[in-house]
Design an enzyme around this catalytic site. Structure first.
Site, PDB file in Angstrom:
ATOM      1  N   ARG A  47       0.840  -1.185   0.000  1.00 20.07           N
ATOM      2  CA  ARG A  47       0.000   0.000   0.000  1.00 20.07           C
ATOM      3  C   ARG A  47       0.887   1.252   0.000  1.00 20.07           C
ATOM      4  O   ARG A  47       2.102   1.155   0.104  1.00 20.07           O
ATOM      5  CB  ARG A  47      -0.936   0.007   1.199  1.00 20.07           C
ATOM      6  CG  ARG A  47      -0.267  -0.077   2.554  1.00 20.07           C
ATOM      7  CD  ARG A  47      -1.274  -0.403   3.649  1.00 20.07           C
ATOM      8  NE  ARG A  47      -0.680  -0.475   4.968  1.00 20.07           N
ATOM      9  CZ  ARG A  47      -1.319  -0.949   6.044  1.00 20.07           C
ATOM     10  NH1 ARG A  47      -2.558  -1.391   5.941  1.00 20.07           N
ATOM     11  NH2 ARG A  47      -0.721  -0.979   7.217  1.00 20.07           N
ATOM     12  N   THR A  60       2.960   4.149   1.193  1.00 25.58           N
ATOM     13  CA  THR A  60       3.702   4.350   2.439  1.00 25.58           C
ATOM     14  C   THR A  60       4.160   5.786   2.635  1.00 25.58           C
ATOM     15  O   THR A  60       4.630   6.147   3.717  1.00 25.58           O
ATOM     16  CB  THR A  60       4.955   3.457   2.468  1.00 25.58           C
ATOM     17  OG1 THR A  60       5.846   3.874   1.422  1.00 25.58           O
ATOM     18  CG2 THR A  60       4.588   1.988   2.293  1.00 25.58           C
ATOM     19  N   TRP A 109      12.886   4.250 -10.758  1.00 25.32           N
ATOM     20  CA  TRP A 109      12.127   4.034 -11.984  1.00 25.32           C
ATOM     21  C   TRP A 109      12.808   4.653 -13.195  1.00 25.32           C
ATOM     22  O   TRP A 109      12.764   4.089 -14.302  1.00 25.32           O
ATOM     23  CB  TRP A 109      10.708   4.590 -11.831  1.00 25.32           C
ATOM     24  CG  TRP A 109       9.828   3.706 -11.021  1.00 25.32           C
ATOM     25  CD1 TRP A 109       9.346   3.938  -9.768  1.00 25.32           C
ATOM     26  CD2 TRP A 109       9.371   2.401 -11.383  1.00 25.32           C
ATOM     27  NE1 TRP A 109       8.601   2.863  -9.340  1.00 25.32           N
ATOM     28  CE2 TRP A 109       8.591   1.913 -10.300  1.00 25.32           C
ATOM     29  CE3 TRP A 109       9.528   1.600 -12.518  1.00 25.32           C
ATOM     30  CZ2 TRP A 109       7.968   0.660 -10.339  1.00 25.32           C
ATOM     31  CZ3 TRP A 109       8.915   0.348 -12.550  1.00 25.32           C
ATOM     32  CH2 TRP A 109       8.153  -0.110 -11.465  1.00 25.32           C
ATOM     33  N   SER A 149       6.219  -1.459 -18.131  1.00 23.00           N
ATOM     34  CA  SER A 149       5.158  -0.472 -17.968  1.00 23.00           C
ATOM     35  C   SER A 149       3.958  -1.086 -17.245  1.00 23.00           C
ATOM     36  O   SER A 149       3.348  -0.453 -16.379  1.00 23.00           O
ATOM     37  CB  SER A 149       4.728   0.068 -19.338  1.00 23.00           C
ATOM     38  OG  SER A 149       3.608   0.917 -19.221  1.00 23.00           O
ATOM     39  N   HIS A 209       4.778  -1.449 -13.565  1.00 20.35           N
ATOM     40  CA  HIS A 209       4.726  -0.126 -12.940  1.00 20.35           C
ATOM     41  C   HIS A 209       3.274   0.300 -12.719  1.00 20.35           C
ATOM     42  O   HIS A 209       2.910   0.811 -11.650  1.00 20.35           O
ATOM     43  CB  HIS A 209       5.451   0.868 -13.850  1.00 20.35           C
ATOM     44  CG  HIS A 209       5.785   2.163 -13.190  1.00 20.35           C
ATOM     45  ND1 HIS A 209       6.423   3.180 -13.859  1.00 20.35           N
ATOM     46  CD2 HIS A 209       5.554   2.634 -11.939  1.00 20.35           C
ATOM     47  CE1 HIS A 209       6.584   4.213 -13.036  1.00 20.35           C
ATOM     48  NE2 HIS A 209       6.063   3.899 -11.865  1.00 20.35           N
ATOM     49  N   ARG A 224      -2.565   9.685 -12.153  1.00 19.64           N
ATOM     50  CA  ARG A 224      -1.665   8.718 -12.773  1.00 19.64           C
ATOM     51  C   ARG A 224      -2.197   8.142 -14.081  1.00 19.64           C
ATOM     52  O   ARG A 224      -1.409   7.664 -14.903  1.00 19.64           O
ATOM     53  CB  ARG A 224      -1.370   7.577 -11.803  1.00 19.64           C
ATOM     54  CG  ARG A 224      -0.594   8.016 -10.559  1.00 19.64           C
ATOM     55  CD  ARG A 224      -0.415   6.881  -9.576  1.00 19.64           C
ATOM     56  NE  ARG A 224       0.198   7.314  -8.325  1.00 19.64           N
ATOM     57  CZ  ARG A 224       1.506   7.304  -8.083  1.00 19.64           C
ATOM     58  NH1 ARG A 224       2.343   6.879  -9.022  1.00 19.64           N
ATOM     59  NH2 ARG A 224       1.982   7.712  -6.928  1.00 19.64           N
ATOM     60  N   CYS A 254      12.522   2.310   0.558  1.00 18.43           N
ATOM     61  CA  CYS A 254      11.427   1.917   1.455  1.00 18.43           C
ATOM     62  C   CYS A 254      11.399   0.399   1.522  1.00 18.43           C
ATOM     63  O   CYS A 254      11.248  -0.269   0.492  1.00 18.43           O
ATOM     64  CB  CYS A 254      10.108   2.458   0.906  1.00 18.43           C
ATOM     65  SG  CYS A 254       8.625   1.687   1.574  1.00 18.43           S
ATOM     66  N   CYS A 285       8.219  -1.231   0.166  1.00 19.66           N
ATOM     67  CA  CYS A 285       8.212  -1.104  -1.299  1.00 19.66           C
ATOM     68  C   CYS A 285       9.229  -2.057  -1.916  1.00 19.66           C
ATOM     69  O   CYS A 285       8.980  -2.664  -2.963  1.00 19.66           O
ATOM     70  CB  CYS A 285       8.527   0.329  -1.709  1.00 19.66           C
ATOM     71  SG  CYS A 285       7.479   1.577  -0.943  1.00 19.66           S
TER      72      CYS A 285
END
Length: 493
Positions: free
Chosen positions: A212, A214, A225, A277, A280, A312, A419, A422
């Protein structure tokens, strides 16, 4: 007579114009009526009436996907009603909820950007006492409990590593052969695997550490990325533009840029970009669906953030690229779905148990897994991996190796995520996709494996199996969440 002819010719022209214009107007009204009627029909995936203004994220998310013969609507129905409920149950079972990972591996590409100090970035490790005994036994659980006597294990290992080599070989020769065998196995790997024997590797309960939002963002996250897109995705050398979908625009990008040059690449290189992609996109959907909404009064509330989703994926806010990102998610789903279809015979053998130490738990878990495989086999529109790496033999081999090494490099970049939570989910989903690619493009035969011979041919470790199914579960969840966001956007009208 000349006047009559002139007037007659003018009359003919006038009648012709009336017919053409009238027909065009009639056709326009007919098309407009048809389009309005179509717009008023309930959406097949949501049961709601679409509104292109309020649901611009979805207005073009329809039809057949590029590079394959499957339509989005069919995937929605198949996933949301047949796969999602089953994959959710499967990933909650003990075998799939405990994942061993090393979150302390240093970033191999740049100095540490410093770890995220936000409390939601932290991962709660699982005490050894909580891990089922069968899982703690490591690769012991790859085969049925009955076959795992010490002598059987030693015999299997000997057969796997040394084959029919005479036992009188020198130690040096044996070591050389073992090195060769490990090298041969490594050629199938598309990602960097954690060493499960490392003292830094730890078991994590995925249910207690859900993926989720963070709060991890900024230059450190962007750098990861950007490195993936700029340095590891295939693109023409003569073209430079920010490939990262979240990278700032240079001002001359109309949203069509990357697809213009992407169409100039071969199928394999287009597929590579679309996989990254899609991954992501899936991760971003998870973050939008489980966003930190409120921390007041000592209670933390997580839920869907429609504004962040629009940011997004709305074409108006992404220069037209939002819909393409979502389509790449569906494309990735088809790739991993095909890998599961292909690997099904491997798991259908009675000798392959999902061993935790509890016979009842193991039987329930395998039954759920086989139910999923049965649904996948019935899906009629699978991606054809044989269309890839199918050209001149040497050129195809070179391209495949380049494809593998690019993806392997991306799996190493996951150790640069600051993270920990993550990083955990990034590593798991990257490894799951890497396992899917291993299944699709391994030169070892998966079908017709000997029922009683676990030591020959294609093999998967428990770490790969757990990553494969959880990664596919994440994609399934993303597509289900799209249904939820579509409903939320419709309710805002």
């Amino acid at each position: 007579m000349a006047r009559i002819a002139a007037h007659g010719g003018g009359l003919v022209i006038l009648l012709w114009l009336l017919l053409v214009v009238g027909g065009s107007v009639s056709a326009w009204f007919s098309n407009d009526k048809s389009q309005r009627a179509k717009n008023e029909q309930p959406d097949s995936a949501t049961g709601t009436k679409p509104d292109t203004q309020d649901q611009s994220c979805f207005c073009h998310l329809t039809g057949v996907l590029d590079d394959c013969f499957c339509d989005i609507e069919s995937i929605d129905v198949f996933n949301n009603f047949k796969i999602y409920p089953r994959i959710q149950k499967l990933t909650e079972r003990d075998y799939f909820r405990y994942y061993k990972v090393n979150l302390k591996r240093p970033c191999p590409f740049w100095p540490d950007d410093s770890q995220c100090s936000i409390k939601d970035c932290q991962v709660e490790p699982c005490p050894e006492s909580k891990i089922p005994v069968g899982i703690k036994a490591g690769n012991y659980n790859k085969y049925s409990q009955a076959s795992n006597t010490r002598s059987d294990i030693e015999e299997c290992e000997h057969a796997h590593e040394l084959g029919a080599i005479n036992s009188t070989l020198s130690n040096q020769s044996k070591e050389a052969f073992e090195d060769w065998a490990r090298h041969d196995d490594a050629q199938d790997h598309f990602c960097e695997l954690d060493d499960e024997t490392s003292p830094d590797a730890q078991y994590v309960d995925l249910l207690l550490n859900p993926e989720r939002y963070t709060g991890y963002k900024g230059p450190s996250a962007w750098r990861v990325w950007n490195s993936i897109y700029e340095e590891n995705c295939f693109k023409p050398r003569s073209v430079y533009r920010p490939l990262n979908p979240l990278a700032p625009s240079r001002g001359d990008d109309d949203g069509e840029g990357f697809y213009n040059w992407l169409e100039g690449l071969c199928l394999e290189k287009r597929v590579f970009y679309r996989l990254i992609s899609g991954l992501h996109t899936s991760i971003n959907i998870h973050l939008c669906a489980q966003y930190l909404m409120d921390e007041g009064w000592g209670k933390t509330v997580w839920g869907p953030n429609v504004r962040e989703f629009r940011h997004r994926f709305d074409p108006a806010e992404t220069k037209g690229e939002g819909t393409r990102r979502l389509k790449n998610l569906y494309f990735l789903y088809l790739i991993e779905l095909r890998a599961l279809y292909k690997v099904a015979p491997y798991f259908e053998r009675s000798i392959v148990d999902l061993y935790t130490g509890s016979a009842q738990e193991d039987a329930t878990t395998k039954d759920l897994l086989l139910q999923i495989f049965n649904e996948i086999k019935a899906f009629p529109m699978h991606f054809d991996e044989k269309s890839m790496f199918a050209g001149h033999k040497m050129e195809a081999k070179t391209l495949k190796e380049e494809f593998r090494l690019h993806f392997k490099n991306i799996s190493r970049i996951m150790d640069c995520v600051g993270c920990n939570k993550c990083r955990l989910w990034g590593k798991l989903q990257t490894q799951g996709l890497g396992t899917a690619l291993k299944i699709l493009f391994s030169e070892k035969e998966i079908k017709n494996l000997p029922e009683n011979s676990p030591s020959k041919g294609f093999q998967l470790t428990r770490q790969e199996v757990v990553a494969l199914m959880n990664a596919f579960g994440r994609l399934s969840t993303s597509i289900k969440e799209l249904h939820n966001f579509r409903t939320l956007l419709s309710d805002q009208r």
